[in-house]
Design a protein around this motif. Sequence first.
Motif, mmCIF file in Angstrom:
data_model
loop_
_atom_site.group_PDB
_atom_site.id
_atom_site.type_symbol
_atom_site.label_atom_id
_atom_site.label_comp_id
_atom_site.label_asym_id
_atom_site.label_seq_id
_atom_site.Cartn_x
_atom_site.Cartn_y
_atom_site.Cartn_z
ATOM 1 N N VAL A 89 70.742 15.459 38.518
ATOM 2 C CA VAL A 89 70.026 14.322 38.169
ATOM 3 C C VAL A 89 68.593 14.443 37.361
ATOM 4 N N ALA A 90 68.817 13.814 36.262
ATOM 5 C CA ALA A 90 67.523 13.972 35.193
ATOM 6 C C ALA A 90 67.062 15.361 35.344
ATOM 7 N N TYR A 91 68.069 16.341 35.109
ATOM 8 C CA TYR A 91 67.742 17.756 34.801
ATOM 9 C C TYR A 91 66.967 18.183 33.635
ATOM 10 N N GLY A 92 67.476 17.461 32.351
ATOM 11 C CA GLY A 92 66.777 17.902 31.220
ATOM 12 C C GLY A 92 67.226 18.806 30.526
ATOM 13 N N LEU A 93 68.385 19.319 30.752
ATOM 14 C CA LEU A 93 69.188 20.472 30.138
ATOM 15 C C LEU A 93 70.509 20.337 30.056
ATOM 16 N N LEU A 94 71.093 20.498 28.985
ATOM 17 C CA LEU A 94 72.382 19.847 28.613
ATOM 18 C C LEU A 94 73.225 21.393 29.224
ATOM 19 N N LEU A 95 74.274 20.905 29.919
ATOM 20 C CA LEU A 95 75.248 21.786 30.548
ATOM 21 C C LEU A 95 76.346 22.158 29.736
ATOM 22 N N VAL A 110 74.108 11.398 38.603
ATOM 23 C CA VAL A 110 73.417 10.291 38.978
ATOM 24 C C VAL A 110 72.566 9.851 38.020
ATOM 25 N N HIS A 111 73.199 8.808 37.373
ATOM 26 C CA HIS A 111 72.681 8.260 36.115
ATOM 27 C C HIS A 111 72.078 6.965 36.350
ATOM 28 N N GLY A 112 70.892 6.478 35.683
ATOM 29 C CA GLY A 112 70.069 5.370 35.993
ATOM 30 C C GLY A 112 70.575 4.024 35.142
ATOM 31 N N SER A 113 72.012 3.658 35.099
ATOM 32 C CA SER A 113 72.329 2.518 34.369
ATOM 33 C C SER A 113 73.882 2.428 34.741
ATOM 34 N N LEU A 114 74.265 1.281 34.216
ATOM 35 C CA LEU A 114 75.728 0.905 34.451
ATOM 36 C C LEU A 114 76.623 1.098 33.414
ATOM 37 N N LEU A 115 76.872 2.629 33.378
ATOM 38 C CA LEU A 115 77.733 2.969 32.348
ATOM 39 C C LEU A 115 79.080 2.385 31.909
ATOM 40 N N PRO A 116 79.381 2.098 30.684
ATOM 41 C CA PRO A 116 78.971 2.860 29.392
ATOM 42 C C PRO A 116 77.464 2.630 28.801
ATOM 43 N N ARG A 117 77.181 1.467 29.397
ATOM 44 C CA ARG A 117 75.676 0.887 28.737
ATOM 45 C C ARG A 117 74.597 1.807 29.051
ATOM 46 N N ALA A 122 66.495 7.262 28.166
ATOM 47 C CA ALA A 122 65.696 6.282 28.672
ATOM 48 C C ALA A 122 66.373 5.172 29.226
ATOM 49 N N PRO A 123 67.449 5.173 30.033
ATOM 50 C CA PRO A 123 68.446 3.901 30.528
ATOM 51 C C PRO A 123 67.638 2.825 30.965
ATOM 52 N N ILE A 124 66.650 3.376 31.915
ATOM 53 C CA ILE A 124 65.817 2.297 32.694
ATOM 54 C C ILE A 124 64.803 1.337 31.680
ATOM 55 N N GLN A 125 64.070 2.078 31.141
ATOM 56 C CA GLN A 125 63.204 1.237 30.184
ATOM 57 C C GLN A 125 64.121 0.467 28.882
ATOM 58 N N ARG A 126 65.150 1.041 28.514
ATOM 59 C CA ARG A 126 66.001 0.202 27.423
ATOM 60 C C ARG A 126 66.583 -0.938 28.130
ATOM 61 N N ALA A 127 67.056 -0.805 29.228
ATOM 62 C CA ALA A 127 67.578 -2.093 29.916
ATOM 63 C C ALA A 127 66.402 -3.087 30.042
ATOM 64 N N ILE A 128 65.252 -2.816 30.412
ATOM 65 C CA ILE A 128 64.201 -3.977 30.382
ATOM 66 C C ILE A 128 63.741 -4.546 28.969
ATOM 67 N N GLU A 129 63.784 -3.575 28.144
ATOM 68 C CA GLU A 129 63.323 -3.886 26.788
ATOM 69 C C GLU A 129 64.465 -4.919 26.123
ATOM 70 N N ALA A 130 65.571 -4.591 26.460
ATOM 71 C CA ALA A 130 66.689 -5.349 25.877
ATOM 72 C C ALA A 130 66.976 -6.892 26.554
ATOM 73 N N THR A 138 75.121 4.779 38.204
ATOM 74 C CA THR A 138 76.516 5.384 38.161
ATOM 75 C C THR A 138 76.472 6.796 38.318
ATOM 76 N N ILE A 139 77.310 7.200 39.367
ATOM 77 C CA ILE A 139 77.788 8.364 39.505
ATOM 78 C C ILE A 139 79.011 8.879 38.740
ATOM 79 N N MET A 140 79.008 9.820 37.895
ATOM 80 C CA MET A 140 80.282 10.298 37.030
ATOM 81 C C MET A 140 80.460 11.721 37.264
ATOM 82 N N GLN A 141 81.346 12.152 37.021
ATOM 83 C CA GLN A 141 82.040 13.522 36.951
ATOM 84 C C GLN A 141 81.739 13.787 35.133
ATOM 85 N N MET A 142 80.878 14.735 35.341
ATOM 86 C CA MET A 142 80.287 15.441 33.921
ATOM 87 C C MET A 142 81.336 16.020 33.148
ATOM 88 N N GLU A 143 81.090 15.989 31.859
ATOM 89 C CA GLU A 143 81.750 16.586 30.902
ATOM 90 C C GLU A 143 80.990 16.867 29.749
#
Length: 321
Positions: A89-95, A110-117, A122-130, A138-143
């Motif tokens: 969750v918002a780790y800040g490091l690519l795995l 745990v990602h703060g948007s309705l993927l794939p959007r 910065a998904p939270i701020q961009r959703a407001i801005e748009a 969205t909870i997703m399996q990471m790749e």
Amino acid sequence: MSKSLNVIFAGTPDFAASSLQALLDSHHQIVAVYTQPDRQSGRGKKITMSPVKELALEHDIPVEQPVNFKDENAKQILKDYNADIMVVVAYGLLLPQVVLDTPRLGCINVHGSLLPRWRGAAPIQRAIEAGDAETGITIMQMEAGLDTGPMISKAITPITKQDTGATLHDKLALQGAELLISTMNTIAKDGIAAEPQDHSLATYAHKLSKQEAFIDWSKDAIAIERAIRAFNSWPVAQAQLGDKIIRVWQARSVLQPSNDTAGTIIKADKEGVLVSCGQNQLLLTELQLPGSRKMSVKDLLNAPKNQELLAKGSQFHLNQE
């Protein structure tokens, strides 16, 4: 109750700490916490721990802070924890793929948007801005791709006209924590079932910058208002008036045309500072002058020097100069 999973948790800011707390309150077992290395912050350059690290130490959980996972020792330490699953969750490091493959059930995010959007930083701020009407978790399996993995679960939340980046962040942090626990319980019972994203619908939430926080008065007041809400509480919208940089914390659009040049103050009273925009007008209601705290315009105008600064006809710079 579903069976317990042995979990490695990876996260850094407050948004992640909400999910960590939910896991601590659940029956799942956290075997280790990964977070970004301690950083210098503030004017005194004091070394500070991340909110996730502070919470982990309070509960005597082992904390790992690798700079990256290129080092073989870091990979081995991760493997030795023998986790069932890694929650990111918002780790800040690519795995890298080797890390994604280490836990028995892989890594979930745990990602703060309705993927794939709004994939990205910065998904939270961009959703407001748009001007989006809704967002969510969205909870997703990471790749290996950036937020491209198949989706396990979703939760929706509306975006109100009053929401700021800060208020929506807090709502989604709680929603993410709740969805994480229900999803973990399902995974423990039934395993992971995920739906691929439609990559043709993807949009990207680019990282916020201080430079973009400067208001461009040639834009429509509606767009400016959304940006002000999105950038509250960071990087905070700013505007230049004379030689002063003023931070704009709250404003609302007024759907009324103006004959004045964009950036011109039409009037200033206890209701706010009304400014002409490229289209429509914007009423600034909460401002922060240099060296001062944020205040309502009503309170600001009690000082004669501020009345002079914000007087009718004064001109905000169209962009930062």
